[in-house]
Design a protein around this motif. Structure first.
Motif, PDB file in Angstrom:
ATOM      1  N   ILE A 197      91.219  25.670  42.196  1.00 41.46           N
ATOM      2  CA  ILE A 197      91.105  24.711  43.288  1.00 41.46           C
ATOM      3  C   ILE A 197      91.273  25.359  44.652  1.00 41.46           C
ATOM      4  O   ILE A 197      90.616  24.966  45.613  1.00 41.46           O
ATOM      5  N   GLN A 198      92.138  26.371  44.756  1.00 33.92           N
ATOM      6  CA  GLN A 198      92.346  27.023  46.043  1.00 33.92           C
ATOM      7  C   GLN A 198      91.120  27.834  46.462  1.00 33.92           C
ATOM      8  O   GLN A 198      90.705  27.784  47.619  1.00 33.92           O
ATOM      9  N   ALA A 199      90.537  28.566  45.518  1.00 39.06           N
ATOM     10  CA  ALA A 199      89.334  29.332  45.823  1.00 39.06           C
ATOM     11  C   ALA A 199      88.193  28.402  46.231  1.00 39.06           C
ATOM     12  O   ALA A 199      87.423  28.708  47.154  1.00 39.06           O
ATOM     13  N   ALA A 200      88.073  27.239  45.568  1.00 35.33           N
ATOM     14  CA  ALA A 200      87.033  26.276  45.908  1.00 35.33           C
ATOM     15  C   ALA A 200      87.248  25.714  47.311  1.00 35.33           C
ATOM     16  O   ALA A 200      86.295  25.546  48.079  1.00 35.33           O
ATOM     17  N   SER A 201      88.494  25.415  47.630  1.00 33.22           N
ATOM     18  CA  SER A 201      88.804  24.897  48.959  1.00 33.22           C
ATOM     19  C   SER A 201      88.446  25.910  50.049  1.00 33.22           C
ATOM     20  O   SER A 201      87.856  25.571  51.074  1.00 33.22           O
ATOM     21  N   LYS A 202      88.795  27.182  49.797  1.00 32.44           N
ATOM     22  CA  LYS A 202      88.478  28.230  50.768  1.00 32.44           C
ATOM     23  C   LYS A 202      86.971  28.447  50.844  1.00 32.44           C
ATOM     24  O   LYS A 202      86.427  28.692  51.928  1.00 32.44           O
ATOM     25  N   GLY A 203      86.288  28.342  49.694  1.00 32.74           N
ATOM     26  CA  GLY A 203      84.862  28.623  49.659  1.00 32.74           C
ATOM     27  C   GLY A 203      83.999  27.539  50.252  1.00 32.74           C
ATOM     28  O   GLY A 203      82.985  27.830  50.887  1.00 32.74           O
ATOM     29  N   TYR A 204      84.389  26.278  50.067  1.00 34.11           N
ATOM     30  CA  TYR A 204      83.557  25.175  50.551  1.00 34.11           C
ATOM     31  C   TYR A 204      84.017  24.604  51.886  1.00 34.11           C
ATOM     32  O   TYR A 204      83.210  24.062  52.643  1.00 34.11           O
ATOM     33  N   PHE A 205      85.320  24.700  52.173  1.00 37.28           N
ATOM     34  CA  PHE A 205      85.846  24.113  53.415  1.00 37.28           C
ATOM     35  C   PHE A 205      86.560  25.135  54.314  1.00 37.28           C
ATOM     36  O   PHE A 205      87.034  24.791  55.381  1.00 37.28           O
ATOM     37  N   ASN A 206      86.632  26.382  53.831  1.00 40.83           N
ATOM     38  CA  ASN A 206      87.220  27.464  54.632  1.00 40.83           C
ATOM     39  C   ASN A 206      88.654  27.155  55.054  1.00 40.83           C
ATOM     40  O   ASN A 206      89.076  27.464  56.176  1.00 40.83           O
ATOM     41  N   LEU A 271      80.405  20.640  54.736  1.00 36.72           N
ATOM     42  CA  LEU A 271      80.837  21.943  54.231  1.00 36.72           C
ATOM     43  C   LEU A 271      81.070  22.906  55.390  1.00 36.72           C
ATOM     44  O   LEU A 271      80.394  22.850  56.410  1.00 36.72           O
ATOM     45  N   ASN A 272      82.038  23.773  55.212  1.00 36.77           N
ATOM     46  CA  ASN A 272      82.337  24.807  56.204  1.00 36.77           C
ATOM     47  C   ASN A 272      82.596  26.100  55.450  1.00 36.77           C
ATOM     48  O   ASN A 272      83.731  26.467  55.175  1.00 36.77           O
ATOM     49  N   ARG A 273      81.532  26.791  55.107  1.00 42.07           N
ATOM     50  CA  ARG A 273      81.651  27.967  54.253  1.00 42.07           C
ATOM     51  C   ARG A 273      81.898  29.224  55.081  1.00 42.07           C
ATOM     52  O   ARG A 273      81.328  29.390  56.162  1.00 42.07           O
ATOM     53  N   PRO A 274      82.743  30.126  54.623  1.00 40.58           N
ATOM     54  CA  PRO A 274      83.060  31.339  55.375  1.00 40.58           C
ATOM     55  C   PRO A 274      81.889  32.303  55.440  1.00 40.58           C
ATOM     56  O   PRO A 274      80.944  32.216  54.651  1.00 40.58           O
ATOM     57  N   THR A 275      81.938  33.222  56.380  1.00 40.35           N
ATOM     58  CA  THR A 275      80.836  34.166  56.574  1.00 40.35           C
ATOM     59  C   THR A 275      80.655  35.111  55.399  1.00 40.35           C
ATOM     60  O   THR A 275      79.620  35.739  55.259  1.00 40.35           O
ATOM     61  N   TYR A 396      73.565  33.791  60.065  1.00 41.31           N
ATOM     62  CA  TYR A 396      73.746  32.372  59.737  1.00 41.31           C
ATOM     63  C   TYR A 396      74.980  32.229  58.886  1.00 41.31           C
ATOM     64  O   TYR A 396      75.110  32.887  57.847  1.00 41.31           O
ATOM     65  N   ASN A 397      75.916  31.405  59.312  1.00 45.94           N
ATOM     66  CA  ASN A 397      77.171  31.215  58.602  1.00 45.94           C
ATOM     67  C   ASN A 397      76.997  30.173  57.508  1.00 45.94           C
ATOM     68  O   ASN A 397      77.322  29.011  57.658  1.00 45.94           O
ATOM     69  N   GLY A 398      76.458  30.606  56.422  1.00 42.61           N
ATOM     70  CA  GLY A 398      76.240  29.677  55.322  1.00 42.61           C
ATOM     71  C   GLY A 398      75.206  30.186  54.359  1.00 42.61           C
ATOM     72  O   GLY A 398      74.830  31.350  54.358  1.00 42.61           O
ATOM     73  N   TYR A 399      74.725  29.296  53.544  1.00 41.75           N
ATOM     74  CA  TYR A 399      73.804  29.648  52.470  1.00 41.75           C
ATOM     75  C   TYR A 399      72.373  29.433  52.918  1.00 41.75           C
ATOM     76  O   TYR A 399      72.058  28.431  53.549  1.00 41.75           O
ATOM     77  N   THR A 400      71.495  30.378  52.611  1.00 40.34           N
ATOM     78  CA  THR A 400      70.072  30.199  52.865  1.00 40.34           C
ATOM     79  C   THR A 400      69.309  30.301  51.558  1.00 40.34           C
ATOM     80  O   THR A 400      69.612  31.155  50.725  1.00 40.34           O
ATOM     81  N   ILE A 401      68.343  29.462  51.374  1.00 42.55           N
ATOM     82  CA  ILE A 401      67.609  29.382  50.119  1.00 42.55           C
ATOM     83  C   ILE A 401      66.775  30.638  49.901  1.00 42.55           C
ATOM     84  O   ILE A 401      66.189  31.192  50.838  1.00 42.55           O
ATOM     85  N   ASN A 402      66.729  31.100  48.669  1.00 48.42           N
ATOM     86  CA  ASN A 402      65.871  32.223  48.301  1.00 48.42           C
ATOM     87  C   ASN A 402      64.511  31.654  47.920  1.00 48.42           C
ATOM     88  O   ASN A 402      64.255  31.303  46.770  1.00 48.42           O
ATOM     89  N   ARG A 403      63.636  31.560  48.910  1.00 47.10           N
ATOM     90  CA  ARG A 403      62.340  30.909  48.716  1.00 47.10           C
ATOM     91  C   ARG A 403      61.433  31.669  47.755  1.00 47.10           C
ATOM     92  O   ARG A 403      60.462  31.116  47.264  1.00 47.10           O
ATOM     93  N   ALA A 404      61.745  32.922  47.527  1.00 52.49           N
ATOM     94  CA  ALA A 404      60.875  33.739  46.683  1.00 52.49           C
ATOM     95  C   ALA A 404      60.773  33.223  45.259  1.00 52.49           C
ATOM     96  O   ALA A 404      59.726  33.329  44.620  1.00 52.49           O
ATOM     97  N   TYR A 405      61.871  32.653  44.743  1.00 54.44           N
ATOM     98  CA  TYR A 405      61.803  32.136  43.372  1.00 54.44           C
ATOM     99  C   TYR A 405      62.270  30.695  43.247  1.00 54.44           C
ATOM    100  O   TYR A 405      62.088  30.072  42.196  1.00 54.44           O
TER     101      TYR A 405
END
Length: 797
Positions: A197-206, A271-275, A396-405
């Protein structure tokens, strides 16, 4: 009357006695089978093993995880995967009470009452399974889930289930309920590499979990049930729905009031994901390929075609479960993952894309460039992926889609060689066969609005004549043409694609750059398909091999037809829509594609060494004046391919055996209502490959000449691309798009990370060869189908 009643009673009694005797015999037979069949000893061994596992565990058993490492083809470290349970481990007193309440309400209401196993819950699950024909309710308690995650594999066998029960009951004897809950909340998987739960909190809400409110906590607790389905990055709507269900359960259990429940459900989650979030295209594709390789090793059978929606739904559930199970191992098992990716080639492809589109600086609300591109390069010698780029590079501070696949767009004319021309070259057509470019009732026209009459098949391909492709697919039948794509694992084909407009790229869901690269690599490989991947082998931390991949080849096209197609595609780069894109001193072949209103541009081409697929367009499809397969996509392709072929010896393509040319007009005897419009939709309906055409069952001994040693570099994979051409713009004249600072469309730009599948549908009223509906998905999100009713009067090249 009384005698008859007595007789009935006696008969009933005798029947009762017989039934009891039969039951006794069955029980005795079962006991005999149990003991003499070896099951008694097996179960006894399982119980003993369960005892040893639990009593040999230490505190470290529930805290540690091993680090996995990923390497490129030259042994360079690409990434590090670590679950980091030890770093983010929380003692029970540090876990907010709302976390415990939420997870118990949704996962195991009887947690504090049972002794490790909820037998009533198991009976309810069995009853529901009988009634519904499949598993609809979970029967595992929190303790059982912990036992499975820590001590067992995820295989679905009766032995594993029995041992899971033994381990759970033994854990309940050894640990307190609070200890079990502590271990559980620090070990369950929250997706995207987050354990606990702690890793998820840091990963999704920083932030730390102690700083979260009730709504955010319930949001996180929604994920572990099915981390792929409830992934906040790709399916946040699903996560929100399950969050609300958890809040309702907490209200029913008396954990929160109705007012608190209402307020929590109305809260907007951001969501506030870390760099440090992984968004590198090589990493995301590598994790995807590695996970699927582990799934295959576990015996999972991948599918793309289904007989019913129910079958498809069941498959997707099984796929998600197995994917999550195998994906977890990447973060905890200490693997060493060796790939075919060449980081130097990766940088060249990324640089070619970035430079070509650098003038386009418009971004959406999330800060992502609105004009995008994706590309894939495969090694034709090995069939592995060498480079894969899923978008333009940017901070970009977050996730970007891998459009290739992960993104699917309409391919336009780039699909013609795969769907129409190579198949007909197997059926008595040759490059010199005479075909007729003429009007078709309710059919397409060409990009220039004119018809040229009789011409060779070679010329029809070079000039990308829509009428010819349309008529030939009718003659071949769309069903037959699509079977070729199915055999090459094009994953988003749909029943509605069985129509003539598919010859022009008019698909319901589209294709990906990876799929297009693999398709063209099949033509170069004399008609033999190799499934694209970048995984060479996986070992454990001590170097013991876990698995290695072998590129098995599947016959799709006949050798001679493939070689004829290559010979024709060489002319596209010298005499046709792609003229000017030929490489200096290196034989090459390829095809352009552009969709309606210049919304998508494609170029897919190859040499004896490499096949590269490139797509350019907006995430939310809209017009870009001057975009064609030969403009930005073609230039990106040429820049990249020219660079990676430096120093390589020119290799000529293998020649085909001349056949008697079909001189009669290639016009079907009947033209049963060429469909007026071909609908393309955003729906991501998965279909799986099926076997087609058994004409080629063995690989020809003389399939290929040996390539030079310089060609034997790292394997590379192909990406999904779609190419449709503008009905009013000739893709041969490499027009520059309009002012890059202006927005040529009033379509709203959207963040592909939030809604990657919501693309604007367009009708092929101007050019049925250029389907405008583009499906851009992060996973398997579905969009809305397009309702096209216009008459296709203009075509594309």
């Amino acid at each position: 009357m009384a005698k008859q009643k007595k007789k009935k009673k006696r008969r009933g009694f005798r029947l009762f006695v017989k039934i009891q005797l039969v039951l006794i015999v069955l029980v005795l037979a079962g006991l005999a089978f149990y003991f003499f069949g070896g099951y008694a000893k097996k179960i006894s061994d399982l119980k003993s093993d369960a005892y040893d596992k639990v009593h040999s565990a230490t505190d470290e058993t529930f805290r540690s995880s091993q680090t996995s490492l990923v390497y490129d083809t030259n042994g360079t470290l690409i990434s590090v995967l670590k679950g980091e349970k030890d770093m983010y481990y929380l003692e029970y007193e540090e876990i907010p009470s709302d976390v415990c309440s939420a997870i118990i309400s949704i996962e195991d209401k009887k947690f504090y009452q049972h002794h490790g196993v909820d037998f009533k819950g198991i009976l309810r699950a069995v009853k529901a399974m009988i009634e519904n024909g499949r598993v609809t309710q979970g029967a595992s308690t929190i303790t059982q889930q912990l036992a499975r995650n820590i001590f067992l594999t995820q295989e679905k066998t009766w032995e594993r289930k029995i041992e899971e029960i033994f381990i759970a009951t033994e854990m309940e004897r050894l640990y307190t309920k609070n200890q079990i809950l502590e271990y559980y909340l620090n070990n369950i998987y929250f997706g995207n590499g987050y354990y606990g739960i702690q890793a998820a909190s840091k990963g999704y809400f920083n932030t730390e979990v102690k700083n979260l409110d009730l709504s955010q906590i319930a949001f996180l607790c929604a994920i572990p049930n099915r981390p792929t389905l409830y992934d906040p990055v790709t399916h946040i709507d699903n996560t929100i729905k399950r969050r609300n269900r958890i809040l309702n359960q907490m209200k029913e259990d008396g954990k929160i009031s109705a007012e608190v429940c209402k307020q929590a459900k109305e809260e907007t989650i951001t969501l506030n994901r870390p760099t440090s979030v992984k968004n590198n295209y090589v990493e995301t594709y590598t994790y995807y390929c590695a996970t699927r390789a582990l799934m295959a090793q576990e015996g999972f059978e991948f599918k793309n075609t289904f007989q019913s929606a129910t079958e498809k739904e069941r498959y997707e559930e099984e796929y998600d479960d197995m994917y999550e199970t195998c994906n977890k191992k990447l973060y905890t098992a200490g693997y060493r993952i060796y790939t075919s990716i060449d980081l130097n080639m990766q940088q060249e492809l990324q640089s070619s894309i970035d430079t070509a589109l650098e003038k386009y600086t418009e971004v959406n609300d999330e800060g992502i460039y609105t004009l995008q591109s994706a590309g894939v390069c495969m090694d034709n010698q090995t069939g592995y992926v060498k480079a894969i780029v899923g978008g333009r590079s940017q901070e970009y501070n977050g996730y970007t889609i891998n459009r290739a696949y992960k993104s699917f767009r309409q391919p336009g004319s780039a699909i013609k060689p795969l769907l129409v021309y190579t198949p007909v070259l197997e059926r008595s057509y040759t490059p010199d066969s005479i075909v007729v470019d003429e009007p078709i009732e309710d059919g397409p026209s060409n990009s220039d609005g004119s018809f040229s009459g009789s011409m060779t098949l070679r010329s029809a391909v070079e000039r990308s004549k829509n009428t010819i492709a349309w008529k030939l697919l009718e003659e071949l039948t769309p069903e037959t043409g699509l079977e070729y794509l199915e055999k090459m694992n094009f994953s988003k084909l749909d029943e509605n694609d069985k129509r003539p407009a598919s010859a022009l790229g008019g698909f319901t869901n589209g294709v990906s750059p990876l799929e297009m690269a693999a398709g063209y690599a099949t033509i170069e490989n004399d008609g033999y398909y190799r499934e694209p991947t970048c995984i060479l082998k996986i070992t454990d931390s001590s170097g013991e091999k876990i698995l290695s991949t072998k590129q098995e080849e599947t016959a799709v096209y006949k050798e001679n037809a493939s070689r004829m197609m290559t010979d024709i595609l060489k002319g596209v780069l010298t005499n046709g829509t792609g003229r000017g894109l030929a490489l200096d001193g290196m034989p090459c072949a390829g095809k352009t594609g552009t969709t309606n209103e210049n919304k998508d541009g494609w170029f897919v081409g190859y040499t004896r060494y490499y096949t590269t697929s490139v797509w350019v367009g907006y995430d939310m499809p809209k017009k870009l004046s001057g975009l064609s397969g030969a403009s930005y996509p073609g230039r990106i392709w040429k820049t990249f391919m020219q660079k990676i072929h430096e120093g390589l010896e020119p290799q000529e393509f293998l020649s085909y055996e001349p056949e008697q040319s079909k001189t009669e007009e290639a016009v079907p005897q009947e033209n049963p209502g060429a469909e007026t419009t071909e609908n393309t939709t955003d729906q991501d309906q998965e279909t799986k490959p099926i076997d087609i055409q058994g004409n080629v069952t063995e690989k020809p001994e003389n399939k290929k000449d040996n390539k030079s040693s310089e060609d034997q570099e790292n394997p590379s994979d192909s990406d999904n691309n779609q190419t449709d051409q503008n009905p009013t713009t000739n893709p041969d004249d490499n027009q520059q798009p309009e002012n890059p600072t202006e927005n040529p469309s009033d379509n709203t730009n959207q963040n592909p990370a939030e809604n990657p599948g919501d693309n604007t549908n367009q009708t092929p009223t101007e050019n049925p060869d250029e389907d405008t509906n583009q499906n851009r998905t992060e996973a398997d999100t579905q969009g809305n189908p397009a309702d096209t009713t216009g008459n296709p009067t203009e075509g594309v090249q």
